[in-house]
Design a protein around this motif. Structure first.
Motif, PDB file in Angstrom:
ATOM      1  N   UNK A  16       0.834  -1.203   0.000  1.00 41.18           N
ATOM      2  CA  UNK A  16       0.000   0.000   0.000  1.00 41.18           C
ATOM      3  C   UNK A  16       0.871   1.255   0.000  1.00 41.18           C
ATOM      4  N   UNK A  17       1.898   1.274   0.849  1.00 41.60           N
ATOM      5  CA  UNK A  17       2.784   2.433   0.942  1.00 41.60           C
ATOM      6  C   UNK A  17       3.540   2.643  -0.364  1.00 41.60           C
ATOM      7  N   UNK A  77      -0.968  11.622  -0.189  1.00 42.60           N
ATOM      8  CA  UNK A  77      -1.395  10.502  -1.032  1.00 42.60           C
ATOM      9  C   UNK A  77      -2.017   9.397  -0.195  1.00 42.60           C
ATOM     10  N   UNK A  78      -1.391   9.086   0.939  1.00 39.64           N
ATOM     11  CA  UNK A  78      -1.920   8.055   1.836  1.00 39.64           C
ATOM     12  C   UNK A  78      -3.298   8.445   2.362  1.00 39.64           C
ATOM     13  N   UNK A  81      -7.045  -0.905  -1.813  1.00 36.80           N
ATOM     14  CA  UNK A  81      -6.151   0.240  -1.953  1.00 36.80           C
ATOM     15  C   UNK A  81      -4.687  -0.201  -2.050  1.00 36.80           C
ATOM     16  N   UNK A  82      -4.413  -1.422  -1.624  1.00 33.53           N
ATOM     17  CA  UNK A  82      -3.062  -1.966  -1.724  1.00 33.53           C
ATOM     18  C   UNK A  82      -2.853  -2.735  -3.021  1.00 33.53           C
ATOM     19  N   UNK A  83      -3.855  -2.703  -3.910  1.00 34.70           N
ATOM     20  CA  UNK A  83      -3.687  -3.303  -5.234  1.00 34.70           C
ATOM     21  C   UNK A  83      -4.266  -4.691  -5.400  1.00 34.70           C
ATOM     22  N   UNK A  84      -5.009  -5.185  -4.416  1.00 32.32           N
ATOM     23  CA  UNK A  84      -5.621  -6.507  -4.523  1.00 32.32           C
ATOM     24  C   UNK A  84      -7.097  -6.364  -4.926  1.00 32.32           C
ATOM     25  N   UNK A  85      -7.717  -7.501  -5.249  1.00 35.99           N
ATOM     26  CA  UNK A  85      -9.083  -7.457  -5.775  1.00 35.99           C
ATOM     27  C   UNK A  85     -10.160  -7.585  -4.703  1.00 35.99           C
TER      28      UNK A  85
END
Length: 436
Positions: free
Chosen positions: A133-134, A151-152, A232-236
């Motif tokens: 996520x970061x 951004x966070x 938000x960390x790129x997973x579905x």
């Protein structure tokens, strides 16, 4: 499973050792999976729905020893391949969905310890997810020429609208601050909070500056927050896998059972009505846990209405695979034969020249099972599998022995249900005082 594909020693040992002790292997399940194609197809659609922004709820119902846990593990592996984050845990007397003595927080902590991704399928992936996520937030900050903290905060804005979301976002920011300052203690505290390992609000405020902790009252709300965060960390999305639901059925307090069933109803309603997003639930239980009109889910009218079987499908003699309650079909004798072939192949490391017995021995073994325990050898195959692994182990260590004599001496126990225990019922349960 086709022979000729070499099976790594680590996978082989994990599969054999797990099955010998009667538990589901954590790796290598693709080498032994057979049957239940329609059930897997239905769950594959559920996963696709979760990936697409929807939700899913399934009760996976099967007799004790019928392969529920194995089936749930197969579905979990599919979810990981589809870029879902998975969490899994067994319910126990100390882990429940709803409680007031820390049991729900214990369950959430166990789920977070077992959190997994495709690149980290064995659990303990929470730090990895936060780091990802970061990384995405930093990339976005570079592209937009803004501060990383901004951004966070922007990416976590959606979380602050949910119960507990504001403090959840503050904890992620604290992790970022620890990351930037090289403060491992701060990062560790943030992960502790996310795992629901804080027991007092005072400690959480002193360590992280937040006013709340994840407690018994926040079990489901915290899971909804986590499903948003992993996106938000790129997973579905997030798939929640809860097994051994029979432990709710075994609660002696009617009030405790009812409060847990109410929480299940809340989750079910959210999933069916579309209130939950990118979130799926798989709950494994026995037929008694679902159907018992006195202590099972059917004892709660609102759940019985939603989980009742499709009467049209019943009359037609078919299975409705879209039902929230999915009853696992028994393995056929043919499928169990294929399973034994797969196990023989795993035992040989995928090398057909090292097979310890031929196909005729497999048929003899199944015939012996049929004569010994009847249809139970394929309706609840766990003990059959354990006995077969034991047979192969003896032959491997003693190649001079005759497999025919060993098979004739094989003893196979019939699975006994875990639903019934020896403790007396409470007087507040219906038929506790009934006598003939």
């Amino acid at each position: 499973m086709m022979s000729g594909i070499k099976i790594r020693t680590r996978e082989k040992d994990a599969i054999i050792q797990s099955l010998k002790s009667g538990v589901t292997p954590k790796i290598g399940i693709q080498h032994i999976q057979v049957g239940r194609g329609k059930e897997l197809q239905a769950l594959h659609k559920d996963i696709e729905r979760v990936c697409g922004g929807g939700s899913a709820f399934r009760l996976i119902i099967g007799d004790y020893g019928s392969g529920k846990t194995f089936f749930l593990s197969v579905v979990r592996s599919i979810a990981l391949e589809k870029m879902l984050v998975t969490v899994n845990a067994d319910l126990s007397p100390d882990r429940r969905i709803q409680a007031s003595g820390g049991q729900a927080r214990n369950l959430y902590s166990e789920l977070m310890r077992n959190i997994s991704t495709r690149t980290k399928p064995d659990g303990n992936a929470l730090s990895t997810i936060v780091e990802k996520f970061i990384t995405l937030a930093r990339q976005e900050a570079d592209q937009k020429d803004i501060d990383v903290t901004e951004s966070i905060q922007t990416r976590l804005q959606a979380l602050t609208e949910l119960v507990g979301g504001y403090d959840f976002a503050k904890v992620i920011e604290a992790y970022w601050q620890g990351h930037e300052a090289g403060d491992e203690h701060l990062k560790s505290n943030a992960i502790r909070w996310l795992r629901a390992e804080y027991t007092t609000k005072t400690d959480a405020k002193n360590d992280l500056g937040v006013r709340t902790i994840i407690s018994d009252d926040h079990f489901y709300d915290a899971l909804k927050l986590m499903s948003l965060f992993v996106q938000q960390a790129g997973y579905n999305g997030l798939l929640v896998n809860l097994d051994e639901m029979v432990n709710l059925y075994k609660l002696h307090s009617t009030q405790a059972r009812t409060s847990n069933y109410e929480q299940i109803l809340r989750i079910l309603n959210d999933c069916l009505q579309g209130s939950a997003e990118n979130l799926g639930f798989l709950l494994g239980g026995t037929p008694e846990f679902l159907l018992d009109p006195r202590k099972g889910l059917y004892s709660y009218d609102a759940l019985q209405t939603r989980l009742a079987e499709n009467s049209f499908a019943n009359r037609a003699g078919v299975i409705d695979y879209s039902s929230p309650a999915l009853h696992l079909a028994s393995l056929t004798p043919e499928e169990l034969f294929i399973l034994l072939k797969n196990l023989r192949n795993v035992f040989a490391g995928g090398d057909s020249t090292k097979y310890l017995i031929d196909d005729s021995a497999l048929k003899s073994f199944l015939d012996h099972c049929n004569k010994t325990i009847g249809n139970a050898y394929f309706t609840t195959p766990r003990n059959t599998i354990k006995a077969f692994i034991d047979l192969l182990s003896v032959l491997e260590q003693n190649p001079q022995l005759d497999w025919q004599n060993l098979i004739e001496d094989t003893t196979i126990a019939i699975e006994t249900p875990s639903d019934i225990d020896d403790e007396p019922l409470n007087s507040d349960d219906g038929l506790a005082s009934f006598k003939l």
